[in-house]
Design an enzyme around this catalytic site. Structure first.
Site, mmCIF file in Angstrom:
data_model
loop_
_atom_site.group_PDB
_atom_site.id
_atom_site.type_symbol
_atom_site.label_atom_id
_atom_site.label_comp_id
_atom_site.label_asym_id
_atom_site.label_seq_id
_atom_site.Cartn_x
_atom_site.Cartn_y
_atom_site.Cartn_z
ATOM 1 N N HIS A 191 35.996 72.810 145.628
ATOM 2 C CA HIS A 191 34.868 72.967 144.709
ATOM 3 C C HIS A 191 33.536 73.033 145.437
ATOM 4 O O HIS A 191 32.551 73.525 144.889
ATOM 5 C CB HIS A 191 34.907 71.882 143.639
ATOM 6 C CG HIS A 191 35.994 72.141 142.634
ATOM 7 N ND1 HIS A 191 37.231 71.576 142.725
ATOM 8 C CD2 HIS A 191 36.029 72.995 141.576
ATOM 9 C CE1 HIS A 191 37.984 72.036 141.729
ATOM 10 N NE2 HIS A 191 37.278 72.888 141.022
ATOM 11 N N GLU A 433 46.925 77.287 134.896
ATOM 12 C CA GLU A 433 46.675 77.079 136.327
ATOM 13 C C GLU A 433 47.779 76.267 136.998
ATOM 14 O O GLU A 433 47.632 75.830 138.128
ATOM 15 C CB GLU A 433 45.291 76.473 136.575
ATOM 16 C CG GLU A 433 44.815 75.439 135.602
ATOM 17 C CD GLU A 433 43.346 75.047 135.813
ATOM 18 O OE1 GLU A 433 42.669 75.593 136.696
ATOM 19 O OE2 GLU A 433 42.889 74.146 135.084
ATOM 20 N N ASP A 457 43.593 77.167 141.046
ATOM 21 C CA ASP A 457 44.628 76.140 140.995
ATOM 22 C C ASP A 457 46.020 76.746 140.927
ATOM 23 O O ASP A 457 46.964 76.189 141.484
ATOM 24 C CB ASP A 457 44.392 75.201 139.809
ATOM 25 C CG ASP A 457 43.396 74.116 140.173
ATOM 26 O OD1 ASP A 457 43.529 73.546 141.266
ATOM 27 O OD2 ASP A 457 42.479 73.860 139.379
ATOM 28 N N CYS A 504 39.707 83.714 135.197
ATOM 29 C CA CYS A 504 38.401 83.148 135.572
ATOM 30 C C CYS A 504 38.416 82.514 136.962
ATOM 31 O O CYS A 504 37.411 81.973 137.398
ATOM 32 C CB CYS A 504 37.933 82.137 134.531
ATOM 33 S SG CYS A 504 38.952 80.660 134.462
HETATM 34 C C1 PEP Z 1 40.734 77.636 138.727
HETATM 35 O O1 PEP Z 1 41.456 76.709 139.044
HETATM 36 O O2 PEP Z 1 40.972 78.826 139.021
HETATM 37 C C2 PEP Z 1 39.482 77.383 137.992
HETATM 38 C C3 PEP Z 1 38.756 78.382 137.527
HETATM 39 O O3 PEP Z 1 39.089 76.093 137.843
HETATM 40 P P1 PEP Z 1 38.433 75.232 139.026
HETATM 41 O O4 PEP Z 1 38.154 76.163 140.180
HETATM 42 O O5 PEP Z 1 37.195 74.613 138.504
HETATM 43 O O6 PEP Z 1 39.501 74.244 139.343
HETATM 44 MG MG MG Z 2 41.162 74.770 138.103
#
Ligand code: PEP
Ligand code: MG
Length: 581
Positions: A191, A433, A457, A504
């Site tokens: 992140h 995910e 994920d 996303c």
């Molecule tokens: C993902 O896991 O692709 C996602 C969009 O959520 P995050 O990156 O916040 O875990």
């Molecule tokens: Mg995620």
């Protein structure tokens, strides 16, 4: 000039003086003193050397008594270094002639000394380098020259070089002064990387140990496109990067012209191109770049960027701001995804051995209803201001989805009883995910209004690769054929049940991979605001038939590397201007 390679996680080029944070987050400020203060600085240095010397002698005696003289000799060796006459000549010169503060002189001289020992490529001498750095730290602490977490008091532009940066530390970087950053640790999908993109800061992670060879104030180039860090570049290198910055600027100016044009393929298929945000203020740039909506609002950053735990009102204010500013465009609010690398204010779990497999995301929310309820109430309240959709992250079992939905109904009843304005008829979706969710998707789709694939994920859990671990970064690829097959499976289920499906994860922000997703049947992409113009450009340059042909070819390949090479090649044919050499 020194050149290093790391993992590029946020594109762009930054050039500036280094601000170095060691593994404990300490920073040594670069300080020049007035000429008349130099003598006092020298006295301060002598006092610090005396104090450290006394401490080392005491350690030597104690350790010798307990563990024998051989062990005590470690400190004898440090004492010898501390009193090395050459060291003192150089320290004296820096303070008297270059007007360095005592702390700055100690940092510069001992760092050079340690780096010279390391360069000798002799394991014994490399160990001595650790001793030199230990003495440096002790002297700096004695001089009061080390300050902790100082990133809030910047007054001039810097490039941050740090052992590590957590997502919340990254979120709190002062954008007025921080031009980019590099860290020794970290992986491509963490992140920290995502926040860097959100802040549009060129960034490189997972470089490995390199802080010993940089000094505060050294000029650094961060090439976030290719993962190169250049310390003290020569004139030629500097000039070539300045040209690159100009090239990037003219490309963005050309792409900015697409702002009001739809994300439509050359054969007229309209793609919904939305943006992923972490902070409400990002809506301005999303609108500026023509986003169709917010496809993923990562609400947990409300926790990570504030000193205190947010209240229901804080949630409501933040969501309402986003919804109002997006003026009727859809806003997908994802409920809290705390845990793993994103920790909140209070300890929500004991230290976990495998936090990414632990109490994270929806699991954590469902076990901490005093955290979850205020958020759900705020979502329903903010929904009166526009087109709000709510989405649950990391859904793995039907029970989790049902519990979350039930709680949403309970808070709606509460709001109703309390006479507070809200809307409860909002679409409810889930993130896909976890491979288990893909396998069971035919069941999930009966109980949700939309799906959004989180490829960050999904890749992590499919490939058993920690997304924020630099040691396995080469294995972390959303273009891995196994991940692609899961995505294809999701599209088939979504089409069969006629339910909207978006992607996303960061995968959709890579123009080549975005074309592949269109070829697999995805018609709704959500990307970091930074990537909106180039993804729109790629979409507008291609026909769906071309995308299908790309997907058909890709699905025959066996390795992520082959997939990416092929996609880069095709992108080069279709939209050559997006490929910056
Ligand atoms: C993902 O896991 O692709 C996602 C969009 O959520 P995050 O990156 O916040 O875990
Ligand atoms: Mg995620």
């Amino acid at each position: 000039m020194v050149e290093l390679q790391g993992i590029p996680v946020s594109p762009g080029v930054a050039i500036g003086p280094a601000l170095v944070l060691d593994s404990d987050g300490f920073r040594i400020p670069r300080t020049i003193v007035a000429a008349e203060e130099a003598a006092d600085e020298y006295v301060r240095l002598r006092d610090a050397v005396d104090a450290v010397s006394k401490r080392l002698e005491a350690h030597r005696l104690e350790t010798s008594a307990v563990a024998g003289e051989d062990t005590g000799d470690i400190f004898a060796a440090q004492l010898q270094m501390l009193h090395d006459p050459r060291l003192h000549v150089e320290l004296g010169r820096r303070i008297r002639h270059e007007q360095h503060s005592a702390g700055y002189a100690v940092n510069q001289v001992l760092h050079h000394y340690a780096a010279a020992l390391r360069r000798l490529d002799n394991p014994l001498l490399a160990d001595r380098a650790e001793d030199v750095l230990d003495i440096e730290k002790q002297l700096l602490l004695e001089l009061g020259a080390m300050t902790r977490r100082p990133l809030s008091d910047l007054t001039e532009p810097v490039v941050v070089l740090s052992h590590n940066l957590t997502p919340s530390e990254t979120a709190n970087l002062d954008r007025r002064y921080v031009r980019g950053f590099c860290t020794e640790t970290g992986g491509p999908g963490g992140h920290t990387a995502i926040v860097a993109k959100g802040l549009e800061l060129p960034a490189i992670v997972g470089i490995g140990a390199f802080l010993d060879i940089v000094n505060e104030g050294d000029r650094v180039i961060v090439d976030g496109d290719r993962g190169r860090v250049i310390i003290n570049p020569d004139e030629q290198m500097l000039e070539s990067y300045q040209q690159r910055i100009q090239l990037r600027k003219s490309l963005s100016a050309r792409l900015a012209e697409l702002r009001d044009l739809p994300a439509e393929t050359a054969d007229g298929v309209r793609i919904l191109l939305s943006a992923n945000i972490e902070f409400p203020h990002e809506t301005a740039v999303c609108l500026q770049r023509g986003a169709d909506g917010i496809g993923l609002y990562r609400t947990e950053f409300l926790y990570l960027s504030s000193e205190e735990e947010p209240s229901e009102e804080d949630h409501y204010e933040a969501y309402s701001q986003v919804v109002r500013e997006m003026g009727g465009r859809p806003v997908v609010i994802r409920t809290l995804d705390l845990g793993a690398d994103k920790m909140g204010h209070r300890p929500l779990a004991e230290q976990e051995h495998n936090p990414f497999l632990g109490l994270r995301s929806i699991r954590l929310s469902l076990r901490n209803l005093d955290l979850f309820r205020p958020q759900l109430r705020a979502v329903l309240r903010a929904a009166v201001h526009g087109d709000v959709r709510v989405m649950f992250p990391l859904i793995t079992t039907m029970a989790e989805l049902r519990q979350a939905r039930m709680l949403l109904n309970v808070v709606a009843d509460d709001l109703n009883n309390e006479g507070i304005p809200f809307r409860s008829d909002i679409p409810v979706g889930m993130m896909v995910e976890v491979p288990a969710a893909v396998v069971m998707l035919e069941h999930f789709v009966r109980e949700v209004d939309f799906l959004s694939i989180g490829t960050n994920d999904l890749a992590q859990y499919t490939l058993a690769v920690d997304r924020s671990n630099e040691y396995v970064a080469d294995l972390y690829q959303s273009s891995d054929p196994a991940v692609l097959r899961l995505i294809r499976q999701c599209v088939e289920v979504a089409d069969k049940f006629e339910i909207p499906l978006a992607v996303c994860g960061e995968m959709s922000s890579n123009p080549g991979r975005a074309l592949l997703l269109l070829g697999l049947g995805v018609r709704n992409l959500s990307v970091p605001p930074l990537a909106l113009p180039q993804v729109k450009k790629a979409i507008r340059s291609v026909s769906i038939d071309q995308c299908r042909e790309i997907a058909c070819r890709v699905m025959k390949l066996e390795a992520a590397r082959d997939v990416d090479m092929y996609l880069l090649d095709r992108l080069g044919d279709i939209v050559p201007e997006l490929i910056l050499k």
